[in-house]
Design a protein around this motif. Structure first.
Motif, short mmCIF file in Angstrom:
data_model
loop_
_atom_site.label_atom_id
_atom_site.label_comp_id
_atom_site.label_asym_id
_atom_site.label_seq_id
_atom_site.Cartn_x
_atom_site.Cartn_y
_atom_site.Cartn_z
N GLN A 107 -10.66 -70.22 -43.17
CA GLN A 107 -11.47 -69.08 -42.79
C GLN A 107 -12.51 -68.79 -43.86
O GLN A 107 -12.36 -69.22 -45.01
CB GLN A 107 -10.61 -67.84 -42.53
CG GLN A 107 -9.96 -67.25 -43.72
CD GLN A 107 -9.25 -65.93 -43.45
OE1 GLN A 107 -9.02 -65.15 -44.35
NE2 GLN A 107 -8.87 -65.68 -42.21
N GLU A 153 -4.58 -72.43 -42.33
CA GLU A 153 -5.76 -72.03 -41.56
C GLU A 153 -6.97 -71.91 -42.48
O GLU A 153 -6.87 -71.45 -43.61
CB GLU A 153 -5.48 -70.68 -40.88
CG GLU A 153 -6.64 -70.14 -40.06
CD GLU A 153 -6.37 -68.72 -39.58
OE1 GLU A 153 -7.34 -68.08 -39.11
OE2 GLU A 153 -5.22 -68.25 -39.69
N LYS A 207 -5.93 -70.66 -46.18
CA LYS A 207 -4.84 -69.70 -46.27
C LYS A 207 -3.51 -70.42 -46.49
O LYS A 207 -3.41 -71.64 -46.37
CB LYS A 207 -4.79 -68.86 -44.99
CG LYS A 207 -6.04 -68.02 -44.76
CD LYS A 207 -6.00 -67.33 -43.42
CE LYS A 207 -4.91 -66.27 -43.33
NZ LYS A 207 -4.94 -65.55 -42.03
N ASN A 264 -15.75 -71.42 -47.16
CA ASN A 264 -14.46 -71.45 -46.47
C ASN A 264 -13.31 -71.62 -47.46
O ASN A 264 -13.42 -72.38 -48.43
CB ASN A 264 -14.42 -72.59 -45.45
CG ASN A 264 -15.35 -72.33 -44.28
OD1 ASN A 264 -15.39 -71.22 -43.75
ND2 ASN A 264 -16.10 -73.34 -43.88
N SER A 323 -1.05 -70.53 -44.59
CA SER A 323 -0.64 -71.17 -43.34
C SER A 323 -1.37 -72.47 -43.08
O SER A 323 -1.02 -73.21 -42.17
CB SER A 323 -0.90 -70.21 -42.16
OG SER A 323 -2.29 -69.94 -42.06
#
Length: 279
Positions: free
Chosen positions: A15, A13, A9, A6, A11
């Motif tokens: 992912q 976030e 980002k 993982n 922002s």
């Protein structure tokens, strides 16, 4: 099957890291396939759980800069536009240049009388019977997007100006439209409002075939801040002179003469600019 790593980002976030997405962005920079694979392998070797996309970008950019100056300039395109800050005025001028390339006559930073109040318009663009009012929303932080409040506000300003324009005989037959250009992204409801109200929206990746990114690649109107050889201070000096495009330097190398650079430095900058403009 390998466990997904993982990443975080801009922002905030979280992912799963996607190596194919990295390869696509490197290919978009026109790097050779051999170099794409080398950089992807290096990033994978350094990848750790919770690494930021900013750090991944830095690793890839450093390798790309060593092997391909023009490739690194294209790869850092989004970041280069963010270096237009902090005032946002160079971004307005830059959007004006893009619209000029598309055949519009433009004025940047104009005051216009609306039906109710006066408005300062970032870019007024005119081509044949098309008359556009363009608001430029510049962000120096990738985590910031344009929410629905911005197109709501811009559409109300546009309608006030359009009401005034339609009183003029030479405007009554023209096609009028308001636009918002941003260097980041629009929220889903901002796009929904734009599509419903008829307000034009252009962001970094919207609309898909006519986004800011695709307009820049299609016109080769790369920002001066993309050039790898320029320091932060040199970029600011050039922006202060009103120069926002690599093409401006390609067309008139003398623009660099009074910036206090060594001739060898100017030669490198011109070489990089010409590679970008003429690729």
């Amino acid at each position: 099957m390998e466990k997904a790593i993982n990443i975080i980002k801009y922002s905030g976030e979280v992912q799963a890291f996607n190596i194919e997405k990295l390869k696509r962005s490197l290919r978009h920079s026109k790097a050779s396939e051999k170099l794409v694979q080398e950089i992807a392998q290096e990033v994978q070797e350094q990848l750790t759980e919770g690494m930021t996309t900013k750090r991944i970008y830095e690793i890839a950019y450093k390798m790309l800069k060593r092997k391909s100056k023009s490739g690194s300039a294209r790869y850092k395109l989004k970041k280069a536009i963010m270096e237009f800050g902090p005032t946002g005025y160079p971004f307005e001028k830059y959007i004006g240049k893009i619209l000029e390339y598309e055949g519009f006559n433009t004025d940047v930073g104009v005051v216009m009388q609306g039906h109710c109040v006066t408005h300062e318009v970032d870019v007024a663009a005119l081509k044949a019977n098309e008359h556009y009012l363009v608001e430029c929303k510049f962000h120096s932080d990738q985590g910031r997007n344009c929410n629905v409040k911005i197109p709501l506000y811009i559409q109300s300003r546009f309608k006030d100006l359009e009401t005034q324009w339609l009183k003029q005989n030479d405007h009554s037959l023209k096609f009028h439209k308001g636009w918002v250009y941003t260097n980041t992204r629009f929220s889903t409801d901002a796009i929904q409002f734009g599509e419903c109200s008829g307000l034009g929206l252009v962001s970094w990746d919207y609309p898909e075939k006519n986004s800011l990114k695709s307009k820049i690649d299609g016109s080769r109107l790369y920002p001066i801040t993309a050039l790898p050889s320029l320091s932060k201070q040199e970029k600011q000096k050039i922006l202060n002179k009103g120069i926002v495009l690599c093409r401006e330097v390609c067309d008139n190398p003398k623009l660099l003469d009074d910036l206090g650079m060594a001739s060898s430095k100017k030669k490198n900058i011109l070489k990089e600019a010409n590679e970008l403009c003429n690729h």
